[in-house]
Design a protein around this motif. Structure first.
Motif, PDB file in Angstrom:
ATOM      1  N   PHE A 119       0.914  -1.026  -0.070  1.00 51.84           N
ATOM      2  CA  PHE A 119       0.158  -0.028  -0.046  1.00 51.84           C
ATOM      3  C   PHE A 119       1.012   1.235   0.057  1.00 51.84           C
ATOM      4  CE2 PHE A 119      -4.624  -0.763   0.922  1.00 51.84           C
ATOM      5  CZ  PHE A 119      -4.519  -2.259   0.353  1.00 51.84           C
ATOM      6  N   LEU A 120       1.971   1.067   0.639  1.00 55.75           N
ATOM      7  CA  LEU A 120       2.867   2.343   0.665  1.00 55.75           C
ATOM      8  C   LEU A 120       3.382   2.564  -0.753  1.00 55.75           C
ATOM      9  CD1 LEU A 120       4.508   4.622   1.966  1.00 55.75           C
ATOM     10  CD2 LEU A 120       6.331   2.727   2.639  1.00 55.75           C
ATOM     11  N   ASP A 158       4.126   5.403  -5.775  1.00 54.45           N
ATOM     12  CA  ASP A 158       4.211   5.369  -7.057  1.00 54.45           C
ATOM     13  C   ASP A 158       3.396   6.452  -7.866  1.00 54.45           C
ATOM     14  OD1 ASP A 158       5.692   3.921  -8.766  1.00 54.45           O
ATOM     15  OD2 ASP A 158       4.211   2.273  -9.243  1.00 54.45           O
ATOM     16  N   GLN A 159       2.488   7.107  -6.872  1.00 55.47           N
ATOM     17  CA  GLN A 159       1.783   8.054  -7.903  1.00 55.47           C
ATOM     18  C   GLN A 159       2.741   9.389  -7.866  1.00 55.47           C
ATOM     19  OE1 GLN A 159      -1.729   8.824  -5.310  1.00 55.47           O
ATOM     20  NE2 GLN A 159      -2.624   7.028  -5.820  1.00 55.47           N
ATOM     21  N   LYS A 160       3.621   9.205  -7.339  1.00 56.82           N
ATOM     22  CA  LYS A 160       4.652  10.706  -7.056  1.00 56.82           C
ATOM     23  C   LYS A 160       5.962  10.541  -7.760  1.00 56.82           C
ATOM     24  CE  LYS A 160       1.457  12.618  -4.869  1.00 56.82           C
ATOM     25  NZ  LYS A 160       0.619  13.692  -5.359  1.00 56.82           N
ATOM     26  N   ALA A 175      -0.555  19.707  -4.271  1.00 57.97           N
ATOM     27  CA  ALA A 175       0.555  20.211  -5.050  1.00 57.97           C
ATOM     28  C   ALA A 175       1.896  19.561  -4.616  1.00 57.97           C
ATOM     29  CB  ALA A 175       0.844  21.663  -4.645  1.00 57.97           C
ATOM     30  N   LEU A 176       1.964  18.366  -4.227  1.00 56.20           N
ATOM     31  CA  LEU A 176       3.038  17.670  -3.867  1.00 56.20           C
ATOM     32  C   LEU A 176       3.680  17.193  -5.174  1.00 56.20           C
ATOM     33  CD1 LEU A 176       3.905  16.360  -1.138  1.00 56.20           C
ATOM     34  CD2 LEU A 176       2.934  14.102  -1.750  1.00 56.20           C
ATOM     35  N   ASP A 177       5.151  17.566  -5.072  1.00 57.43           N
ATOM     36  CA  ASP A 177       6.007  17.169  -6.077  1.00 57.43           C
ATOM     37  C   ASP A 177       7.452  16.731  -5.862  1.00 57.43           C
ATOM     38  OD1 ASP A 177       7.592  17.510  -8.521  1.00 57.43           O
ATOM     39  OD2 ASP A 177       8.208  19.443  -7.916  1.00 57.43           O
ATOM     40  N   MET A 178       7.555  15.513  -5.967  1.00 55.90           N
ATOM     41  CA  MET A 178       8.895  14.877  -5.605  1.00 55.90           C
ATOM     42  C   MET A 178       9.709  14.226  -6.880  1.00 55.90           C
ATOM     43  SD  MET A 178       7.489  13.018  -2.165  1.00 55.90           S
ATOM     44  CE  MET A 178       7.469  11.291  -2.895  1.00 55.90           C
TER      45      MET A 178
END
Lengths: 243, 243
Positions: free
Chosen positions: B5-6, B11-13, B234-237
DNA sequence: CGACCGTTTGAGTGCGGTCAAAAGAAGTGG
DNA sequence: CCACTTCTTTTGACCGCACTCAAACGGTCG
């Protein structure tokens, strides 16, 4: 380039090798001098800059829509600043220098390189972030669930403990460059009420003020009435890596 | 063992490779079922256990010396729990399951191994921690500087946004398993006053309650009066690593 | 010396807390 | 399935901590 302040601080907790120390030194090599009262980073402005504080006091804050201010954290030499910009294009916090300060300035690509080349540093930074979170939890509980007097007391004790880590000769006195309004914005109170609480702490024999020098007269009792815990004392990162 | 799940969430980021996914799966391989209302971790008890939540709701909290409780954070599937134990021998937070839950259980040595073998994961976890810090800052500002109504509103909106990330089909309603006392302990209010604020939000046409279902009727206006910002959007990695 | 900033003090207000009790919901055991 | 207990929500009356507004005082810098 002198030694890395971040490395000096980390090295108390885990042994760094020479190449790691060199990498951290690189993060601080580009130094900038900051005048007292000037903004280092402004909320909601895109920025790629990150900092390591070398000298002075800095704090981060947010301005709410009604104009009120919440101070999020006090920073001392060795701390990394501007990390809000790491995951968000626009930082949600501003940084301002309380005293004349010196910072090392670096950017995301440099950090990414260093993390890629030194595999122990990423995990180490992760741990450091968790330690900060634990301390932030204490602050949250203080603001959410304790009285005005306890909040002011806990802030003073926390600043004392932070300063002691930097300079072990500090015993019970330090120069407090924050105004009472800034103390209030740190713990969710008005300047007027901070004043009353400081005077009360003074009259209770817990602290003594002269000029901007603050003296903790009865630390044990202040700790008790403030519900304060010094997390920094028990920090343990040795299990991470034996290399 | 099903998927991590983590990993699904990370993986979306940022794109994870197969070996990294396998490593994260290992963290969740040892699963444990938790009954609603039972403690997963107790404050001030030494523990080496860490968790990744797979199903259900969990929250962390501290008990202050006067017996009052501060809830620190709500956790949802994909979140890592118990990280207070990473840097301190004794955790300063307790964990309790709000609903029946399933967690993956692992320990520090396993985490240390995985971080050592997968050099991108340490930096990634570091970023994740910084994102959490930014969100924690919003909560701090809310508790320190906004009214009771705004605090409750911001908490409801935050829970809605967290749930939306897990299930995009959720629009404006969700099942709220928290009691009003737990909401109060989350935002620094008493249960009685939470009740008044919830009724006020209801009467203002901002929310609608039936049973434990909560419906946000006027999200835009609730966001405005609550001073709420959805940081998660707005998360950006991506800048971290292109591998 | 005046202007400005921060601290101190006082008077009055109000938001959120406390105390108490009733009504409703949800477990629990026979 | 019902009786009983326990937990949760709701409501009212009152209280007090911290806020607001205002003014005076003290230090500091140009």
């Amino acid at each position: 380039v002198t030694d890395s302040f971040l490395a000096k601080w980390l090295d108390q907790k885990i042994t760094l090798n020479a190449s790691e120390k060199a990498a951290l030194r690189k993060l601080e090599s580009n130094q900038r001098r900051i005048r007292r009262g000037s903004l280092l980073l402004r909320e909601n402005e895109p920025t790629g800059e990150l900092y390591i504080l070398r000298e002075g006091w800095v704090f981060s804050f947010m301005i709410l829509h009604d104009g009120s201010r919440q101070i999020l954290r006090q920073y001392f030499p060795g701390d990394m600043l501007g990390l809000g910009g790491l995951t968000f294009a626009e930082s949600n916090e501003s940084l301002i220098a309380v005293t004349d300060s010196v910072v090392g300035v670096f950017d995301k690509p440099l950090l990414a390189n260093i993390l890629a080349e030194h595999p122990r540093l990423g995990p180490l930074f992760f741990l450091l972030a968790q330690a900060e979170r634990a301390i932030a939890n204490d602050r949250l509980a203080a603001i959410g669930r304790t009285t005005a007097k306890a909040r002011v007391g806990a802030l003073l004790l926390n600043m004392l403990d932070r300063l002691r880590m930097l300079d072990p000769t500090i015993s019970n006195s330090f120069s407090l460059p924050l105004t009472q309004e800034e103390i209030g914005d740190s713990v969710g109170l008005t300047a007027v009420h901070v004043n009353r609480m400081m005077r009360a702490l003074d009259e209770d024999g817990l602290i003594k003020r002269s000029g901007n020098m603050l003296h903790i007269r009865d630390e044990a009792r202040l700790i008790r009435i403030s519900n304060y815990v010094n997390r920094l004392a028990a920090l343990d990162m040795g299990w991470l890596a034996k290399g």
